[in-house]
Design a protein around this motif. Structure first.
Motif, PDB file in Angstrom:
ATOM      1  N   MET A   1      36.468 -13.332  30.347  1.00 61.55           N
ATOM      2  CA  MET A   1      37.546 -13.996  29.675  1.00 61.55           C
ATOM      3  C   MET A   1      37.225 -15.483  29.574  1.00 61.55           C
ATOM      4  O   MET A   1      36.591 -16.044  30.467  1.00 61.55           O
ATOM      5  N   ARG A   2      37.676 -16.095  28.510  1.00 60.93           N
ATOM      6  CA  ARG A   2      37.458 -17.533  28.322  1.00 60.93           C
ATOM      7  C   ARG A   2      38.167 -18.338  29.420  1.00 60.93           C
ATOM      8  O   ARG A   2      39.234 -17.953  29.890  1.00 60.93           O
ATOM      9  N   LEU A   3      37.559 -19.442  29.803  1.00 61.37           N
ATOM     10  CA  LEU A   3      38.098 -20.288  30.859  1.00 61.37           C
ATOM     11  C   LEU A   3      39.504 -20.784  30.527  1.00 61.37           C
ATOM     12  O   LEU A   3      40.412 -20.688  31.346  1.00 61.37           O
ATOM     13  N   ASP A   4      39.694 -21.315  29.329  1.00 61.38           N
ATOM     14  CA  ASP A   4      41.004 -21.863  28.968  1.00 61.38           C
ATOM     15  C   ASP A   4      42.087 -20.786  28.973  1.00 61.38           C
ATOM     16  O   ASP A   4      43.207 -21.007  29.433  1.00 61.38           O
ATOM     17  N   LYS A   5      41.752 -19.607  28.519  1.00 63.16           N
ATOM     18  CA  LYS A   5      42.717 -18.505  28.505  1.00 63.16           C
ATOM     19  C   LYS A   5      43.042 -18.049  29.930  1.00 63.16           C
ATOM     20  O   LYS A   5      44.192 -17.757  30.253  1.00 63.16           O
ATOM     21  N   TYR A   6      42.032 -18.000  30.786  1.00 63.08           N
ATOM     22  CA  TYR A   6      42.262 -17.619  32.177  1.00 63.08           C
ATOM     23  C   TYR A   6      43.201 -18.615  32.866  1.00 63.08           C
ATOM     24  O   TYR A   6      44.125 -18.209  33.579  1.00 63.08           O
ATOM     25  N   LEU A   7      42.968 -19.906  32.672  1.00 62.77           N
ATOM     26  CA  LEU A   7      43.803 -20.924  33.302  1.00 62.77           C
ATOM     27  C   LEU A   7      45.255 -20.790  32.862  1.00 62.77           C
ATOM     28  O   LEU A   7      46.178 -20.956  33.656  1.00 62.77           O
ATOM     29  N   LYS A   8      45.469 -20.467  31.604  1.00 61.62           N
ATOM     30  CA  LYS A   8      46.824 -20.275  31.077  1.00 61.62           C
ATOM     31  C   LYS A   8      47.460 -19.009  31.638  1.00 61.62           C
ATOM     32  O   LYS A   8      48.583 -19.028  32.150  1.00 61.62           O
ATOM     33  N   LEU A   9      46.763 -17.870  31.556  1.00 61.13           N
ATOM     34  CA  LEU A   9      47.345 -16.600  31.998  1.00 61.13           C
ATOM     35  C   LEU A   9      47.560 -16.534  33.513  1.00 61.13           C
ATOM     36  O   LEU A   9      48.470 -15.868  33.987  1.00 61.13           O
ATOM     37  N   SER A  10      46.730 -17.258  34.267  1.00 62.13           N
ATOM     38  CA  SER A  10      46.887 -17.274  35.722  1.00 62.13           C
ATOM     39  C   SER A  10      47.934 -18.294  36.174  1.00 62.13           C
ATOM     40  O   SER A  10      48.224 -18.408  37.352  1.00 62.13           O
ATOM     41  N   LYS A  36      32.571 -25.730  29.338  1.00 64.26           N
ATOM     42  CA  LYS A  36      33.362 -25.860  28.123  1.00 64.26           C
ATOM     43  C   LYS A  36      34.530 -24.880  28.203  1.00 64.26           C
ATOM     44  O   LYS A  36      34.500 -23.935  28.994  1.00 64.26           O
ATOM     45  N   PRO A  37      35.554 -25.076  27.360  1.00 64.14           N
ATOM     46  CA  PRO A  37      36.711 -24.165  27.389  1.00 64.14           C
ATOM     47  C   PRO A  37      36.351 -22.710  27.102  1.00 64.14           C
ATOM     48  O   PRO A  37      37.043 -21.806  27.544  1.00 64.14           O
ATOM     49  N   ALA A  38      35.262 -22.462  26.395  1.00 66.88           N
ATOM     50  CA  ALA A  38      34.869 -21.094  26.040  1.00 66.88           C
ATOM     51  C   ALA A  38      33.980 -20.436  27.096  1.00 66.88           C
ATOM     52  O   ALA A  38      33.542 -19.307  26.899  1.00 66.88           O
ATOM     53  N   ALA A  39      33.739 -21.094  28.217  1.00 73.07           N
ATOM     54  CA  ALA A  39      32.889 -20.514  29.270  1.00 73.07           C
ATOM     55  C   ALA A  39      33.531 -19.235  29.802  1.00 73.07           C
ATOM     56  O   ALA A  39      34.754 -19.124  29.887  1.00 73.07           O
ATOM     57  N   GLU A  40      32.703 -18.281  30.169  1.00 75.05           N
ATOM     58  CA  GLU A  40      33.181 -17.005  30.687  1.00 75.05           C
ATOM     59  C   GLU A  40      33.562 -17.125  32.164  1.00 75.05           C
ATOM     60  O   GLU A  40      32.810 -17.682  32.952  1.00 75.05           O
ATOM     61  N   VAL A  41      34.720 -16.585  32.503  1.00 72.76           N
ATOM     62  CA  VAL A  41      35.172 -16.514  33.890  1.00 72.76           C
ATOM     63  C   VAL A  41      35.133 -15.054  34.298  1.00 72.76           C
ATOM     64  O   VAL A  41      35.629 -14.190  33.586  1.00 72.76           O
ATOM     65  N   ARG A  42      34.516 -14.796  35.439  1.00 74.20           N
ATOM     66  CA  ARG A  42      34.387 -13.420  35.936  1.00 74.20           C
ATOM     67  C   ARG A  42      34.980 -13.318  37.331  1.00 74.20           C
ATOM     68  O   ARG A  42      35.149 -14.326  38.021  1.00 74.20           O
ATOM     69  N   GLU A  43      35.238 -12.124  37.746  1.00 67.33           N
ATOM     70  CA  GLU A  43      35.753 -11.872  39.085  1.00 67.33           C
ATOM     71  C   GLU A  43      34.764 -12.397  40.121  1.00 67.33           C
ATOM     72  O   GLU A  43      33.568 -12.172  40.017  1.00 67.33           O
ATOM     73  N   GLY A  44      35.252 -13.134  41.096  1.00 67.83           N
ATOM     74  CA  GLY A  44      34.404 -13.686  42.148  1.00 67.83           C
ATOM     75  C   GLY A  44      33.986 -15.127  41.911  1.00 67.83           C
ATOM     76  O   GLY A  44      33.460 -15.763  42.821  1.00 67.83           O
ATOM     77  N   VAL A  60      38.515 -16.437  41.819  1.00 68.78           N
ATOM     78  CA  VAL A  60      39.065 -15.524  40.826  1.00 68.78           C
ATOM     79  C   VAL A  60      39.086 -14.107  41.401  1.00 68.78           C
ATOM     80  O   VAL A  60      38.050 -13.580  41.805  1.00 68.78           O
ATOM     81  N   LEU A  61      40.269 -13.502  41.420  1.00 64.87           N
ATOM     82  CA  LEU A  61      40.405 -12.121  41.886  1.00 64.87           C
ATOM     83  C   LEU A  61      40.289 -11.132  40.734  1.00 64.87           C
ATOM     84  O   LEU A  61      39.717 -10.063  40.884  1.00 64.87           O
ATOM     85  N   GLU A  65      42.570  -9.448  31.158  1.00 62.15           N
ATOM     86  CA  GLU A  65      43.734  -9.989  30.453  1.00 62.15           C
ATOM     87  C   GLU A  65      44.979  -9.125  30.637  1.00 62.15           C
ATOM     88  O   GLU A  65      46.064  -9.644  30.905  1.00 62.15           O
ATOM     89  N   THR A  66      44.854  -7.832  30.510  1.00 69.93           N
ATOM     90  CA  THR A  66      46.033  -6.968  30.640  1.00 69.93           C
ATOM     91  C   THR A  66      46.592  -6.997  32.058  1.00 69.93           C
ATOM     92  O   THR A  66      47.804  -6.962  32.244  1.00 69.93           O
ATOM     93  N   ALA A  67      45.731  -7.067  33.057  1.00 74.01           N
ATOM     94  CA  ALA A  67      46.200  -7.144  34.441  1.00 74.01           C
ATOM     95  C   ALA A  67      46.934  -8.463  34.679  1.00 74.01           C
ATOM     96  O   ALA A  67      47.985  -8.484  35.347  1.00 74.01           O
ATOM     97  N   LEU A  68      46.421  -9.549  34.134  1.00 74.92           N
ATOM     98  CA  LEU A  68      47.076 -10.844  34.308  1.00 74.92           C
ATOM     99  C   LEU A  68      48.435 -10.872  33.619  1.00 74.92           C
ATOM    100  O   LEU A  68      49.384 -11.471  34.126  1.00 74.92           O
ATOM    101  N   LYS A  69      48.535 -10.229  32.453  1.00 76.82           N
ATOM    102  CA  LYS A  69      49.818 -10.183  31.749  1.00 76.82           C
ATOM    103  C   LYS A  69      50.837  -9.328  32.494  1.00 76.82           C
ATOM    104  O   LYS A  69      52.036  -9.489  32.307  1.00 76.82           O
ATOM    105  N   ARG A  70      50.364  -8.438  33.347  1.00 75.02           N
ATOM    106  CA  ARG A  70      51.258  -7.609  34.160  1.00 75.02           C
ATOM    107  C   ARG A  70      51.485  -8.209  35.545  1.00 75.02           C
ATOM    108  O   ARG A  70      51.883  -7.510  36.472  1.00 75.02           O
ATOM    109  N   ASN A  71      51.194  -9.487  35.696  1.00 72.85           N
ATOM    110  CA  ASN A  71      51.426 -10.255  36.926  1.00 72.85           C
ATOM    111  C   ASN A  71      50.595  -9.785  38.120  1.00 72.85           C
ATOM    112  O   ASN A  71      51.041  -9.849  39.264  1.00 72.85           O
TER     113      ASN A  71
END
Length: 90
Positions: A1-10, A36-44, A60-61, A65-71
């Motif tokens: 997932m993109r870094l910027d999107k992860y920061l928002k969803l988390s 950069k904002p488009a950098a990939e974020v992975r578990e761990g 990062v646990l 995206e779907t898991a983050l949207k489900r809290n």
């Protein structure tokens, strides 16, 4: 997932545009590297975020995206340091 999107969803940063701006100025690092904002974020991955008054380090646990949207738990806090007044974290 993109870094910027992860920061928002988390919920580490409230808006995606703010997350993009922080990444562009170097206030966000993934595994001790500026990204950069488009950098990939992975578990761990270890993400460091420099807010104006503190630096937060999280692991990062999940980056699904779907898991983050489900809290689902997105991260665990590793360290949190206060920054002195007028001091830039990086």
């Amino acid at each position: 997932m993109r870094l910027d999107k992860y920061l928002k969803l988390s919920r580490l940063i409230k808006r995606r545009t703010v997350a993009q701006e922080m990444a562009e100025i170097g206030a966000v690092r993934v595994n001790k590297r500026q990204c950069k904002p488009a950098a990939e974020v992975r578990e761990g991955d270890v993400v460091e975020i420099a807010y104006p008054r503190r630096v937060l380090t999280v692991k990062v646990l999940t980056a699904d995206e779907t898991a983050l949207k489900r809290n689902a738990p997105a991260y665990t806090v590793i360290d949190e340091k206060e920054a002195a007044a007028g001091e830039k974290p990086w």
